[in-house]
Design a protein around this motif. Structure first.
Motif, PDB file in Angstrom:
ATOM      1  N   SER A  90       0.929  -1.280  -0.184  1.00  0.00           N
ATOM      2  CA  SER A  90      -0.081  -0.054   0.188  1.00  0.00           C
ATOM      3  C   SER A  90       0.937   1.335  -0.132  1.00  0.00           C
ATOM      4  CB  SER A  90      -0.859   0.012   1.304  1.00  0.00           C
ATOM      5  OG  SER A  90      -1.645   1.144   1.149  1.00  0.00           O
ATOM      6  N   ARG A  91       1.850   1.188   0.768  1.00  0.00           N
ATOM      7  CA  ARG A  91       2.886   2.564   0.972  1.00  0.00           C
ATOM      8  C   ARG A  91       3.681   2.737  -0.360  1.00  0.00           C
ATOM      9  NH1 ARG A  91       6.460   0.540   4.346  1.00  0.00           N
ATOM     10  NH2 ARG A  91       5.168   0.696   6.026  1.00  0.00           N
ATOM     11  N   ARG A  92       3.986   1.574  -0.902  1.00  0.00           N
ATOM     12  CA  ARG A  92       4.535   1.580  -2.563  1.00  0.00           C
ATOM     13  C   ARG A  92       3.726   2.201  -3.122  1.00  0.00           C
ATOM     14  NH1 ARG A  92       9.080  -0.755  -4.932  1.00  0.00           N
ATOM     15  NH2 ARG A  92       9.584   0.967  -6.462  1.00  0.00           N
ATOM     16  N   LEU A  93       2.313   1.616  -3.359  1.00  0.00           N
ATOM     17  CA  LEU A  93       1.413   2.008  -4.340  1.00  0.00           C
ATOM     18  C   LEU A  93       1.165   3.325  -4.310  1.00  0.00           C
ATOM     19  CD1 LEU A  93      -0.169   0.853  -6.866  1.00  0.00           C
ATOM     20  CD2 LEU A  93      -2.066   0.147  -5.025  1.00  0.00           C
ATOM     21  N   ARG A  94       1.091   3.806  -3.099  1.00  0.00           N
ATOM     22  CA  ARG A  94       0.757   5.322  -2.569  1.00  0.00           C
ATOM     23  C   ARG A  94       1.757   6.363  -2.961  1.00  0.00           C
ATOM     24  NH1 ARG A  94      -0.762   3.610   2.581  1.00  0.00           N
ATOM     25  NH2 ARG A  94       0.836   4.290   3.437  1.00  0.00           N
ATOM     26  N   SER A  95       2.944   5.841  -3.181  1.00  0.00           N
ATOM     27  CA  SER A  95       4.106   6.700  -3.543  1.00  0.00           C
ATOM     28  C   SER A  95       4.013   6.861  -5.128  1.00  0.00           C
ATOM     29  CB  SER A  95       5.439   6.043  -3.141  1.00  0.00           C
ATOM     30  OG  SER A  95       5.888   4.995  -4.002  1.00  0.00           O
ATOM     31  N   GLN A  96       3.056   6.227  -5.828  1.00  0.00           N
ATOM     32  CA  GLN A  96       3.158   6.474  -7.383  1.00  0.00           C
ATOM     33  C   GLN A  96       2.190   7.559  -7.770  1.00  0.00           C
ATOM     34  OE1 GLN A  96       5.385   4.664  -9.199  1.00  0.00           O
ATOM     35  NE2 GLN A  96       5.821   3.897  -7.076  1.00  0.00           N
ATOM     36  N   ARG A  97       1.821   8.197  -6.623  1.00  0.00           N
ATOM     37  CA  ARG A  97       0.553   9.532  -6.724  1.00  0.00           C
ATOM     38  C   ARG A  97       1.296  10.430  -7.460  1.00  0.00           C
ATOM     39  NH1 ARG A  97      -1.154  11.959  -1.894  1.00  0.00           N
ATOM     40  NH2 ARG A  97      -2.804  12.945  -3.115  1.00  0.00           N
ATOM     41  N   LEU A  98       0.785  11.321  -8.430  1.00  0.00           N
ATOM     42  CA  LEU A  98       1.225  12.356  -9.320  1.00  0.00           C
ATOM     43  C   LEU A  98       0.665  13.558  -8.287  1.00  0.00           C
ATOM     44  CD1 LEU A  98       0.118  10.994 -12.894  1.00  0.00           C
ATOM     45  CD2 LEU A  98       2.245  10.803 -11.683  1.00  0.00           C
ATOM     46  N   ASP A  99      -0.207  13.702  -8.018  1.00  0.00           N
ATOM     47  CA  ASP A  99      -0.832  14.995  -7.418  1.00  0.00           C
ATOM     48  C   ASP A  99      -0.908  15.001  -5.887  1.00  0.00           C
ATOM     49  OD1 ASP A  99      -1.881  17.489  -6.578  1.00  0.00           O
ATOM     50  OD2 ASP A  99      -3.794  17.392  -7.836  1.00  0.00           O
ATOM     51  N   THR A 100       0.316  15.452  -5.217  1.00  0.00           N
ATOM     52  CA  THR A 100       0.567  15.472  -3.953  1.00  0.00           C
ATOM     53  C   THR A 100      -0.060  16.799  -3.267  1.00  0.00           C
ATOM     54  OG1 THR A 100       2.581  16.180  -4.014  1.00  0.00           O
ATOM     55  CG2 THR A 100       2.185  13.954  -3.997  1.00  0.00           C
ATOM     56  N   ALA A 116     -12.274  16.834 -10.706  1.00  0.00           N
ATOM     57  CA  ALA A 116     -11.921  15.864  -9.897  1.00  0.00           C
ATOM     58  C   ALA A 116     -11.914  14.338 -10.621  1.00  0.00           C
ATOM     59  CB  ALA A 116     -12.989  15.703  -8.471  1.00  0.00           C
ATOM     60  N   GLU A 117     -13.007  14.286 -11.351  1.00  0.00           N
ATOM     61  CA  GLU A 117     -13.141  13.066 -12.025  1.00  0.00           C
ATOM     62  C   GLU A 117     -11.786  12.767 -13.006  1.00  0.00           C
ATOM     63  OE1 GLU A 117     -16.686  13.203 -14.309  1.00  0.00           O
ATOM     64  OE2 GLU A 117     -18.028  13.233 -12.487  1.00  0.00           O
ATOM     65  N   ASP A 118     -11.293  13.857 -13.621  1.00  0.00           N
ATOM     66  CA  ASP A 118     -10.226  13.821 -14.281  1.00  0.00           C
ATOM     67  C   ASP A 118      -8.896  13.632 -13.517  1.00  0.00           C
ATOM     68  OD1 ASP A 118     -11.372  14.401 -16.846  1.00  0.00           O
ATOM     69  OD2 ASP A 118     -11.016  16.605 -16.699  1.00  0.00           O
ATOM     70  N   MET A 119      -8.698  14.087 -12.104  1.00  0.00           N
ATOM     71  CA  MET A 119      -7.557  13.714 -11.641  1.00  0.00           C
ATOM     72  C   MET A 119      -7.701  12.426 -10.953  1.00  0.00           C
ATOM     73  SD  MET A 119      -6.580  14.858  -7.546  1.00  0.00           S
ATOM     74  CE  MET A 119      -7.971  13.931  -7.067  1.00  0.00           C
ATOM     75  N   LEU A 120      -8.763  11.926 -10.656  1.00  0.00           N
ATOM     76  CA  LEU A 120      -8.790  10.560 -10.152  1.00  0.00           C
ATOM     77  C   LEU A 120      -8.526   9.604 -11.192  1.00  0.00           C
ATOM     78  CD1 LEU A 120     -12.137  10.570  -8.136  1.00  0.00           C
ATOM     79  CD2 LEU A 120      -9.850  10.153  -7.168  1.00  0.00           C
ATOM     80  N   ALA A 121      -8.870   9.624 -12.454  1.00  0.00           N
ATOM     81  CA  ALA A 121      -8.556   8.872 -13.596  1.00  0.00           C
ATOM     82  C   ALA A 121      -7.011   8.965 -13.824  1.00  0.00           C
ATOM     83  CB  ALA A 121      -9.363   9.304 -14.645  1.00  0.00           C
ATOM     84  N   THR A 122      -6.480  10.100 -13.727  1.00  0.00           N
ATOM     85  CA  THR A 122      -5.032  10.368 -14.027  1.00  0.00           C
ATOM     86  C   THR A 122      -4.363   9.423 -13.013  1.00  0.00           C
ATOM     87  OG1 THR A 122      -5.457  12.416 -15.054  1.00  0.00           O
ATOM     88  CG2 THR A 122      -3.129  11.839 -14.432  1.00  0.00           C
ATOM     89  N   GLU A 123      -4.559   9.833 -11.720  1.00  0.00           N
ATOM     90  CA  GLU A 123      -4.020   9.075 -10.449  1.00  0.00           C
ATOM     91  C   GLU A 123      -4.118   7.681 -10.693  1.00  0.00           C
ATOM     92  OE1 GLU A 123      -2.146  10.055  -7.901  1.00  0.00           O
ATOM     93  OE2 GLU A 123      -2.131  12.261  -8.837  1.00  0.00           O
ATOM     94  N   ALA A 124      -5.083   6.886 -11.171  1.00  0.00           N
ATOM     95  CA  ALA A 124      -5.321   5.673 -11.482  1.00  0.00           C
ATOM     96  C   ALA A 124      -4.726   5.210 -12.317  1.00  0.00           C
ATOM     97  CB  ALA A 124      -6.991   5.264 -11.611  1.00  0.00           C
ATOM     98  N   ARG A 137      -0.843   4.761 -11.188  1.00  0.00           N
ATOM     99  CA  ARG A 137      -0.613   3.758 -10.258  1.00  0.00           C
ATOM    100  C   ARG A 137      -0.779   2.289 -11.018  1.00  0.00           C
ATOM    101  NH1 ARG A 137      -4.614   5.502  -5.947  1.00  0.00           N
ATOM    102  NH2 ARG A 137      -4.372   7.487  -7.095  1.00  0.00           N
ATOM    103  N   GLU A 138      -1.668   2.145 -11.777  1.00  0.00           N
ATOM    104  CA  GLU A 138      -1.994   1.186 -12.765  1.00  0.00           C
ATOM    105  C   GLU A 138      -0.788   0.696 -13.549  1.00  0.00           C
ATOM    106  OE1 GLU A 138      -6.063   0.965 -13.996  1.00  0.00           O
ATOM    107  OE2 GLU A 138      -6.778   0.891 -11.824  1.00  0.00           O
ATOM    108  N   ALA A 139      -0.454   1.778 -14.271  1.00  0.00           N
ATOM    109  CA  ALA A 139       1.021   1.601 -15.149  1.00  0.00           C
ATOM    110  C   ALA A 139       1.957   0.974 -14.134  1.00  0.00           C
ATOM    111  CB  ALA A 139       1.186   2.987 -15.685  1.00  0.00           C
ATOM    112  N   TRP A 140       2.018   1.495 -13.132  1.00  0.00           N
ATOM    113  CA  TRP A 140       3.684   1.281 -12.196  1.00  0.00           C
ATOM    114  C   TRP A 140       3.262  -0.164 -12.013  1.00  0.00           C
ATOM    115  CZ3 TRP A 140       3.125  -0.717  -7.131  1.00  0.00           C
ATOM    116  CH2 TRP A 140       4.398  -1.072  -6.697  1.00  0.00           C
TER     117      TRP A 140
END
Length: 144
Positions: free
Chosen positions: A23-33, A101-109, A112-115
């Motif tokens: 979970s920690r590693r996946l969270r570290s892949q966030r783009l918009d902190t 918000a919808e765009d940000m959530l999609a970009t973030e997902a 993380r899914e690419a990683w």
């Protein structure tokens, strides 16, 4: 203690640590902190369940309503949620997602899914098959 109890306790320990690290590693892949994890969680709940009152959102997120009010105020200030009058209760408002918000959530997902996809490609087919089964079991444990 029986061997089964010891095995279950050891599995619980190992699984807890592995899930926390993952979970920690996946969270570290966030783009918009600029948006906190708490805020992302609230946005994700609105995306999953649709517009709702702040009280309903607090219940979904398992936080106290005053805490959720602070989250909603911050998200509204960032242009990520809207407040509209409740259709039947004039004392309430309904919180909904904005397009931003919808765009940000999609970009973030996607990030993380690419990683994660890259990580999964490093595993052999048998390991990926085990993880496919484990994903359903973990979801069951989580109450999903």
């Amino acid at each position: 203690m029986t061997r089964t109890t010891l095995d279950t306790a050891a599995l619980a320990h190992d699984l807890r640590l592995a899930v926390m690290r993952f979970s920690r590693r996946l969270r570290s892949q966030r783009l918009d902190t600029s948006v906190t994890l708490t805020q992302v969680s609230a946005l994700s709940t609105l995306k999953r369940h649709g517009p709702m009152s702040p009280g309903e959102l607090a219940a979904h997120e398992r936080v106290q309503p005053p805490s959720m009010t602070r989250v909603v105020v911050a998200l509204e200030g960032k242009g990520l949620v809207t407040r509209t009058p409740h259709p039947t209760d004039g004392r309430q408002v309904v919180i909904g997602l904005t397009r931003a918000a919808e765009d940000m959530l999609a970009t973030e997902a996607r990030a993380r899914e690419a990683w994660l996809s890259g990580q999964l490609q490093q595993l052999d087919p048998e390991e990926r098959a085990v993880l496919r089964e484990a994903a359903g079991i973990i979801d069951k444990l989580a109450g999903g």
